[in-house]
Enzyme design. Structure first.
Site, PDB file in Angstrom:
ATOM      1  N   ASP A 198       0.823  -1.206   0.000  1.00 35.68           N
ATOM      2  CA  ASP A 198       0.000   0.000   0.000  1.00 35.68           C
ATOM      3  C   ASP A 198       0.859   1.258   0.000  1.00 35.68           C
ATOM      4  O   ASP A 198       0.612   2.206  -0.763  1.00 35.68           O
ATOM      5  CB  ASP A 198      -0.902   0.018   1.234  1.00 35.68           C
ATOM      6  CG  ASP A 198      -2.133  -0.856   1.079  1.00 35.68           C
ATOM      7  OD1 ASP A 198      -2.640  -0.986  -0.047  1.00 35.68           O
ATOM      8  OD2 ASP A 198      -2.597  -1.415   2.087  1.00 35.68           O
ATOM      9  N   LEU A 199       1.837   1.300   0.876  1.00 33.02           N
ATOM     10  CA  LEU A 199       2.642   2.504   1.016  1.00 33.02           C
ATOM     11  C   LEU A 199       3.461   2.788  -0.235  1.00 33.02           C
ATOM     12  O   LEU A 199       3.513   3.929  -0.713  1.00 33.02           O
ATOM     13  CB  LEU A 199       3.553   2.384   2.230  1.00 33.02           C
ATOM     14  CG  LEU A 199       2.837   2.371   3.586  1.00 33.02           C
ATOM     15  CD1 LEU A 199       3.812   2.011   4.698  1.00 33.02           C
ATOM     16  CD2 LEU A 199       2.182   3.716   3.867  1.00 33.02           C
TER      17      LEU A 199
END
Length: 413
Positions: free
Chosen positions: A187-188
């Site tokens: 996600d990051l």
């Protein structure tokens, strides 16, 4: 002045990757208007941890019920990825709500969305529809597997992409099973890729004045992170194995247990080998002709690691770090999060800040890691309350008070 001042982003996104990208743009100066569903908003408003944990009287409730009982303005999860934005609530399933988004897109620079493939097309809010309204619009679609290909309709989350990309297969101890990293790396990193893509598109538009579309697949984004592991496979036909904290192509590069139970990570090149051995009292090992170059140390990995591990086990973490610093050997302590927060170097660099939130009071934040010379630095402003800016944004779009009241009564906002 911040570098992205004057840029307007409409964020039709939720959870983590896209909101993280939106927050990066917002704290670099862009105006980011986050479009949330009425009543509940971004579902992460109901994700723990909550500021002021629920008391025992709420322990029998599930996460959503606890969030409802505490209110949806106390999620530290939401705070972490939605600072510095505006929030409006719009029901995209209604014709009136769809028209609001079209009006937002008419003067926006960027639309950022992470709906399942085909959803916004059904609402008349896909790239071709909004491009017809605003030819200069930059439009980003972020999905798990992209808009095309056999997996396009599949669902996925961060750990699914870690698994499918091979990242999880590389993570873990030598003799253990696969382990996910301690942060949501898929996600990051996807958020970072998306922000980079948007900045690139903004730069490109300065040249030709036309809009563009970006189809971003989170799985593709993870594959791009395999560069070094893939290089070993391409060069050596080697499928990398799990090595814990060790590096597949460099020795020493590992975390070592110290006498006080702490760990220190040491990574050295050829010029650090003899100084490291000297500070550990391993002069004979440092002089061994087989080990003067990294290739020899990789070949004799087990022998080298056995000697280093034994010598390091006699020193405390502080002693080893001090000795490495004095000898110019790259090393650092394995800090826990509470140690990171009080690190004097990070404090001196201004890595941590805080904001004042109307529901939870003063709350800490991690700043974006940019210290500019020539632009104002990013600032960590508070996240918006759900729908806090709805009426004001609608007024800016030309809706009069009667229109706005009718939209509220119709459930469109």
């Amino acid at each position: 002045m911040k570098p992205l001042e004057g840029v307007t982003v409409v964020e039709l996104a939720r959870v983590l990757a896209c909101p993280f990208a939106g927050m990066i743009l917002a704290e670099l100066g862009a105006r980011v208007i986050k479009v949330e569903q009425p009543v509940d908003g971004d579902e992460t408003r109901g994700y723990e941890p909550f500021v002021g944990q629920p008391d025992e009287s709420l322990a029998h409730l599930d996460e959503d019920a606890q969030a409802e009982a505490m209110g949806r303005e106390r999620s530290a999860y939401f705070y972490a990825f939605n600072r510095s934005k505006e929030s409006i609530t719009v029901n995209l399933r209604t014709a009136e709500g769809q028209e609001i988004v079209r009006k937002l897109a008419r003067d926006a620079d960027v639309v950022l969305e992470n709906f399942p493939v085909g959803t916004l097309k059904r609402y008349g809010l896909d790239w071709p529809a909004l491009k017809a309204i605003n030819p200069r619009l930059l439009y980003v679609s972020c999905t798990g597997f992209g808009q095309t290909g056999p997996y396009a309709s599949r669902k996925g989350y961060d750990t699914v992409f870690q698994a499918m990309s091979g990242i999880m297969s590389l993570t873990g101890e030598k003799d253990g099973g696969p382990v996910k990293p301690g942060i949501p790396v898929s996600d990051l990193s996807s958020g970072l890729w998306i922000a980079l893509g948007i900045v690139s598109m903004l730069q490109g538009r300065q040249k030709d004045g036309t809009g563009a579309y970006l189809d971003f697949s989170m799985l593709d984004g993870q594959i791009s992170l395999l560069a070094l592991a893939a290089a070993r496979y391409f060069a050596l036909d080697e499928v990398p194995e799990r090595l814990g904290t060790e590096h597949p192509g460099r020795v020493p590069s590992a975390s070592f247990l110290c006498a006080d139970g702490g760990y220190v990570h040491i990574t050295g090149a050829d010029q650090h080998w003899r100084p490291l051995c000297a500070l550990l009292g391993l002069d004979a090992l440092g002089a061994d002709p087989r080990l003067q170059h990294n290739s020899g140390r990789v070949l004799h990995r087990d022998e080298v690691m056995e000697h280093l591990t034994g010598a390091i086990a006699l020193l405390t973490r502080a002693q080893l770090c001090a000795a490495c610093d004095a000898a110019g050997v790259p090393a650092g302590p394995l800090n826990t999060l509470d140690e990171v927060i009080v690190d004097p170097h990070l404090r001196a660099r201004g890595v941590f800040a805080d904001f004042e939130h109307p529901e939870s009071g003063r709350f800490p934040a991690i700043q974006l890691p940019f210290l500019f010379n020539g632009y104002d630095n990013p600032t960590a402003n508070r996240p918006p309350l759900l729908g806090e800016h709805t009426d004001r944004v609608l007024q800016d779009l030309g809706y009069n008070p009667q229109d706005i009241d009718a939209l509220h009564r119709a459930g469109a906002v």
